[in-house]
Design an enzyme around this catalytic site. Structure first.
Site, PDB file in Angstrom:
ATOM      1  N   ASN A  26      13.671 -21.069  -6.376  1.00  0.00           N
ATOM      2  CA  ASN A  26      14.910 -20.365  -6.694  1.00  0.00           C
ATOM      3  C   ASN A  26      15.726 -21.024  -7.792  1.00  0.00           C
ATOM      4  O   ASN A  26      16.699 -20.448  -8.275  1.00  0.00           O
ATOM      5  CB  ASN A  26      15.779 -20.234  -5.439  1.00  0.00           C
ATOM      6  CG  ASN A  26      15.160 -19.307  -4.409  1.00  0.00           C
ATOM      7  OD1 ASN A  26      14.403 -18.412  -4.743  1.00  0.00           O
ATOM      8  ND2 ASN A  26      15.460 -19.545  -3.152  1.00  0.00           N
TER       9      ASN A  26
ATOM     10  N   LYS B 291      16.845 -22.863 -11.456  1.00  0.00           N
ATOM     11  CA  LYS B 291      16.766 -22.532 -12.883  1.00  0.00           C
ATOM     12  C   LYS B 291      15.732 -23.411 -13.565  1.00  0.00           C
ATOM     13  O   LYS B 291      15.576 -24.568 -13.210  1.00  0.00           O
ATOM     14  CB  LYS B 291      18.154 -22.772 -13.499  1.00  0.00           C
ATOM     15  CG  LYS B 291      18.214 -22.673 -14.999  1.00  0.00           C
ATOM     16  CD  LYS B 291      19.651 -22.906 -15.469  1.00  0.00           C
ATOM     17  CE  LYS B 291      19.725 -23.245 -16.949  1.00  0.00           C
ATOM     18  NZ  LYS B 291      18.940 -22.385 -17.814  1.00  0.00           N
TER      19      LYS B 291
ATOM     20  N   LYS C  82      12.284 -22.343 -14.708  1.00  0.00           N
ATOM     21  CA  LYS C  82      10.853 -22.020 -14.654  1.00  0.00           C
ATOM     22  C   LYS C  82      10.341 -21.531 -16.007  1.00  0.00           C
ATOM     23  O   LYS C  82       9.363 -22.047 -16.543  1.00  0.00           O
ATOM     24  CB  LYS C  82      10.607 -20.961 -13.571  1.00  0.00           C
ATOM     25  CG  LYS C  82      10.980 -21.432 -12.167  1.00  0.00           C
ATOM     26  CD  LYS C  82      10.777 -20.370 -11.104  1.00  0.00           C
ATOM     27  CE  LYS C  82      11.837 -19.286 -11.162  1.00  0.00           C
ATOM     28  NZ  LYS C  82      13.184 -19.746 -10.784  1.00  0.00           N
ATOM     29  N   THR C  83      11.016 -20.531 -16.563  1.00  0.00           N
ATOM     30  CA  THR C  83      10.619 -20.010 -17.873  1.00  0.00           C
ATOM     31  C   THR C  83      10.852 -21.041 -18.959  1.00  0.00           C
ATOM     32  O   THR C  83      10.037 -21.191 -19.877  1.00  0.00           O
ATOM     33  CB  THR C  83      11.388 -18.706 -18.172  1.00  0.00           C
ATOM     34  OG1 THR C  83      11.018 -17.719 -17.199  1.00  0.00           O
ATOM     35  CG2 THR C  83      11.062 -18.171 -19.557  1.00  0.00           C
ATOM     36  N   THR C  84      11.940 -21.786 -18.848  1.00  0.00           N
ATOM     37  CA  THR C  84      12.248 -22.828 -19.834  1.00  0.00           C
ATOM     38  C   THR C  84      11.124 -23.867 -19.885  1.00  0.00           C
ATOM     39  O   THR C  84      10.692 -24.281 -20.968  1.00  0.00           O
ATOM     40  CB  THR C  84      13.582 -23.507 -19.493  1.00  0.00           C
ATOM     41  OG1 THR C  84      14.604 -22.513 -19.420  1.00  0.00           O
ATOM     42  CG2 THR C  84      13.957 -24.546 -20.532  1.00  0.00           C
TER      43      THR C  84
ATOM     44  N   ARG D  86       4.717 -27.377 -27.005  1.00  0.00           N
ATOM     45  CA  ARG D  86       3.829 -28.548 -27.019  1.00  0.00           C
ATOM     46  C   ARG D  86       2.431 -28.159 -27.501  1.00  0.00           C
ATOM     47  O   ARG D  86       1.841 -28.827 -28.359  1.00  0.00           O
ATOM     48  CB  ARG D  86       3.771 -29.155 -25.623  1.00  0.00           C
ATOM     49  CG  ARG D  86       2.816 -30.323 -25.496  1.00  0.00           C
ATOM     50  CD  ARG D  86       2.875 -30.902 -24.096  1.00  0.00           C
ATOM     51  NE  ARG D  86       4.118 -31.615 -23.892  1.00  0.00           N
ATOM     52  CZ  ARG D  86       4.567 -32.014 -22.695  1.00  0.00           C
ATOM     53  NH1 ARG D  86       3.874 -31.757 -21.609  1.00  0.00           N
ATOM     54  NH2 ARG D  86       5.697 -32.677 -22.602  1.00  0.00           N
TER      55      ARG D  86
ATOM     56  N   PHE E 226      12.756  -3.114 -16.821  1.00  0.00           N
ATOM     57  CA  PHE E 226      12.481  -2.904 -15.406  1.00  0.00           C
ATOM     58  C   PHE E 226      13.568  -2.010 -14.854  1.00  0.00           C
ATOM     59  O   PHE E 226      14.751  -2.227 -15.105  1.00  0.00           O
ATOM     60  CB  PHE E 226      12.477  -4.262 -14.694  1.00  0.00           C
ATOM     61  CG  PHE E 226      11.618  -4.286 -13.470  1.00  0.00           C
ATOM     62  CD1 PHE E 226      10.245  -4.193 -13.573  1.00  0.00           C
ATOM     63  CD2 PHE E 226      12.183  -4.422 -12.219  1.00  0.00           C
ATOM     64  CE1 PHE E 226       9.446  -4.232 -12.445  1.00  0.00           C
ATOM     65  CE2 PHE E 226      11.391  -4.467 -11.080  1.00  0.00           C
ATOM     66  CZ  PHE E 226      10.014  -4.369 -11.200  1.00  0.00           C
TER      67      PHE E 226
ATOM     68  N   TRP F 271      15.780  -1.407 -12.612  1.00  0.00           N
ATOM     69  CA  TRP F 271      16.575  -1.866 -11.471  1.00  0.00           C
ATOM     70  C   TRP F 271      17.502  -0.756 -10.960  1.00  0.00           C
ATOM     71  O   TRP F 271      17.671  -0.587  -9.765  1.00  0.00           O
ATOM     72  CB  TRP F 271      17.440  -3.070 -11.874  1.00  0.00           C
ATOM     73  CG  TRP F 271      16.671  -4.257 -12.324  1.00  0.00           C
ATOM     74  CD1 TRP F 271      16.597  -4.742 -13.591  1.00  0.00           C
ATOM     75  CD2 TRP F 271      15.858  -5.119 -11.524  1.00  0.00           C
ATOM     76  NE1 TRP F 271      15.785  -5.846 -13.633  1.00  0.00           N
ATOM     77  CE2 TRP F 271      15.325  -6.104 -12.382  1.00  0.00           C
ATOM     78  CE3 TRP F 271      15.537  -5.151 -10.167  1.00  0.00           C
ATOM     79  CZ2 TRP F 271      14.499  -7.118 -11.924  1.00  0.00           C
ATOM     80  CZ3 TRP F 271      14.710  -6.169  -9.716  1.00  0.00           C
ATOM     81  CH2 TRP F 271      14.192  -7.125 -10.593  1.00  0.00           C
TER      82      TRP F 271
ATOM     83  N   GLU G 253       7.198 -14.444 -15.103  1.00  0.00           N
ATOM     84  CA  GLU G 253       7.710 -13.531 -14.073  1.00  0.00           C
ATOM     85  C   GLU G 253       6.610 -12.664 -13.450  1.00  0.00           C
ATOM     86  O   GLU G 253       6.890 -11.604 -12.875  1.00  0.00           O
ATOM     87  CB  GLU G 253       8.828 -12.635 -14.627  1.00  0.00           C
ATOM     88  CG  GLU G 253       9.920 -13.383 -15.366  1.00  0.00           C
ATOM     89  CD  GLU G 253      10.886 -14.153 -14.468  1.00  0.00           C
ATOM     90  OE1 GLU G 253      10.591 -14.313 -13.271  1.00  0.00           O
ATOM     91  OE2 GLU G 253      11.922 -14.594 -14.963  1.00  0.00           O
TER      92      GLU G 253
END
Length: 200
Positions: A40, A42, A44-46, A54, A95, A97, A132
């Site tokens: 949960n 902050k 993950k994508t970063t 890299r 998406f 929503w 995601e």
């Protein structure tokens, strides 16, 4: 620091170094990996985009497929998009929503997943990020066995990073590395807006 404390510290550091050196020496298998960044918190994508930078830095071919955040601004994508070794595909329809149109969402997911499958058959793609993807499985827009087959049959040197909350247990079982981002505090919950250049 007292002399005795310094000696204890030095012994502890030497023991740690020996442990790390032994692990490095024992690591003899060389192949692509499956990494899952979940949880949960902050980042993950970063973290995935950091790995993209890299890999590009070493001249490798990279593919990124963004399933939910595709229409949102993304500073990393903007900065790296001109690199000829990088291919980025976004679920441009976004998406639904608000409308909860499952048919539209499923069609958008299928079209986007076709690019992911193509990338995972390309031996020139050293790294593929499926950003995601976990939500596509959670909401039933993709069959988990189909995803597992694509992962299992990818080129042996290819690494795949999957991001998103609530990663499917079969993905976790298959993963070589799992990093769970734990939320201790999030600025959004304190009423702070997402900040350009920091959050996206």
């Amino acid at each position: 620091m007292s002399d005795e404390r310094q000696r204890r510290h030095k012994r502890a550091m030497e023991k740690l170094k020996q442990h790390v050196d032994a692990k490095v020496a024992a690591a003899s298998v060389e192949r692509g990996q499956l990494l899952v960044f979940t949880g949960n918190g902050k980042g993950k994508t970063t973290a995935a985009w950091g790995t993209v930078a890299r890999a590009l830095g070493y001249g490798y071919g990279v593919g990124v497929v963004q399933f939910i955040k595709g229409e949102w601004e993304c500073g990393e994508r903007q900065r790296l998009a001109d690199d000829p070794r990088l291919e980025v595909v976004v679920m441009a329809t976004g998406f639904t929503w608000e409308t909860q149109n499952r048919d539209t969402d499923r069609a958008a997911c299928e079209a986007t997943w076709a690019h992911a499958e193509r990338m995972m058959t390309d031996p020139d793609r050293y790294l593929v990020v499926l950003d995601e993807l976990t939500y596509m499985l959670k909401f039933g827009y993709l069959d988990v066995q189909r995803v597992m087959r694509a992962l299992a049959h990818r080129p042996p040197e290819q690494t795949v990073i999957i991001t998103g909350r609530n990663a499917h247990r079969e993905l976790l079982e298959m993963a070589d590395t799992i990093t769970e981002m734990q939320e201790t505090r999030h600025a959004f919950n304190q009423g702070l807006k997402a900040r350009r250049g920091i959050d996206y």
